[in-house]
Enzyme design. Sequence first.
Site, PDB file in Angstrom:
ATOM      1  N   SER A 107      34.357  48.449  82.628  1.00  0.00           N
ATOM      2  CA  SER A 107      35.261  49.333  83.359  1.00  0.00           C
ATOM      3  C   SER A 107      36.135  48.518  84.291  1.00  0.00           C
ATOM      4  CB  SER A 107      34.442  50.345  84.175  1.00  0.00           C
ATOM      5  OG  SER A 107      35.286  51.129  84.993  1.00  0.00           O
TER       6      SER A 107
ATOM      7  N   GLU B  21      33.397  43.924  84.734  1.00  0.00           N
ATOM      8  CA  GLU B  21      34.161  44.649  85.741  1.00  0.00           C
ATOM      9  C   GLU B  21      35.591  44.118  85.833  1.00  0.00           C
ATOM     10  OE1 GLU B  21      30.584  45.702  88.908  1.00  0.00           O
ATOM     11  OE2 GLU B  21      31.929  44.039  89.350  1.00  0.00           O
ATOM     12  N   CYS B  22      36.567  44.972  85.645  1.00  0.00           N
ATOM     13  CA  CYS B  22      37.984  44.664  85.853  1.00  0.00           C
ATOM     14  C   CYS B  22      38.410  43.436  85.045  1.00  0.00           C
ATOM     15  CB  CYS B  22      38.282  44.506  87.343  1.00  0.00           C
ATOM     16  SG  CYS B  22      40.038  44.717  87.747  1.00  0.00           S
ATOM     17  N   GLY B  23      38.537  42.267  85.659  1.00  0.00           N
ATOM     18  CA  GLY B  23      38.880  41.080  84.903  1.00  0.00           C
ATOM     19  C   GLY B  23      37.875  40.814  83.802  1.00  0.00           C
TER      20      GLY B  23
END
Length: 437
Positions: free
Chosen positions: A418, A327-329
């Site tokens: 994502s 997720e993200c990072g």
Amino acid sequence: MVLNTIATICPAVFIAAPASGQGKTTLTAGLARLYRQHGLQVQVFKTGPDFLDPLILERASGATVYNLDLWMGGAAHCQALLYQAALTADVIVVEGAMGLYDGHPSGAELAAQFALPVMCVIDAHAMAQTFAAIAWGLVNFQPGLTVAGVLANRVGSANHVALLTDALPESVRLLAAIRRDAALELPHRHLGLWQAEEITDLDARLDRIAAVLANTALVDLPPTVTFHPPPPALQTEVTSALRGVRIAIAHDRAFAFIYPANLDVLRAAGAELVNFSPLTDQTLPPCDAVYLPGGYPELYLRELAANQALIAALRAHHAANKPLLAECGGLLYTLTSLAAVHNEPIELLNLLPGHAQMQPRLVNLGLHEVTLPEGTLRGHTFHHSRSTVALAPLAQSTPQRPGASPESVWRIQRLTASYLHLYFPSNPDAAVRLFLP
């Protein structure tokens, strides 16, 4: 399982403001520390999607800080969290997000739904009688709010306080006036506050804030609120689909953005959770699945890239077709490379064929919903990087706010990646399926 059907009461307050940057987190943390110093069990909540403020508030209160969001988790989920807190806590403190009426659902809607008394924090620096107008507007804009009072933050002198309160109507109580003091401020960077462990004198700052608040009316507990049990559907037993499944979760200075409620969902499904550090650990713990949450990989690019032993272990995990949620990072870490602003790219995991570059400004922000093969989940996005991925997305999110930019979800084997920070309580069954071996 015996269902709870009896309401309970607990002192509670909702700390709001007209905008971000008014000092909500600083004063919420100080209030939590003050109550804790008095021997009280304090439960703090943070409104909306946020990872950084809860880390500070957890240090202040000594208890895990959960998020309350009427859209991501739903009203019944928020009701359950508040009710469980009221059963054991001596006082509940809820910090709002941005301005009191910002967003939909707003903090005001949450406060009204659960009859939480609202205290409005207003940065009074460079302000005089207009303070009273803002205070009056905050507490009267939406009918039905229970108002505890207002707090004037960053005032300059006793004379300044008099100017602020000259026009304040009797119906709006001034609870405290806090002087400007750099020693009470908390440091910020591009995504918000520093992480709690990065602020070396955090406890001293919290103690100073608590000492200031101890000389105000805030030393007294807020009004008592009645909290009702959640509907029976939220009190049923969950499945044990992850019993015997071991999930390794990245957790260090580079990866720490994770909802405590997400961990609760995994544990409730029977999973065993173990942390590891992509910065320092040379091996991946024996596990059936890996969770790479968000964080600040851009601040530790060279350290992450230098840990080739851990990179090899994660690549082997992926090659073995084991579940991996990024997720993200975490997404940035799985890419071929990542570059800081104006810098050359540095190679990372290279599990997802793509590159990302940090940007000087925010790229995307907001609440989102996405439908995956496992089910529909809600969450949020908040990032300062742009990614180019040479792969067709598995799905595109639907922003809650019309006209906002969607986010892509990519999948290669069992890797799901994502920019979205998924909120597992929005659909526990779907979240659990992401980690099934």
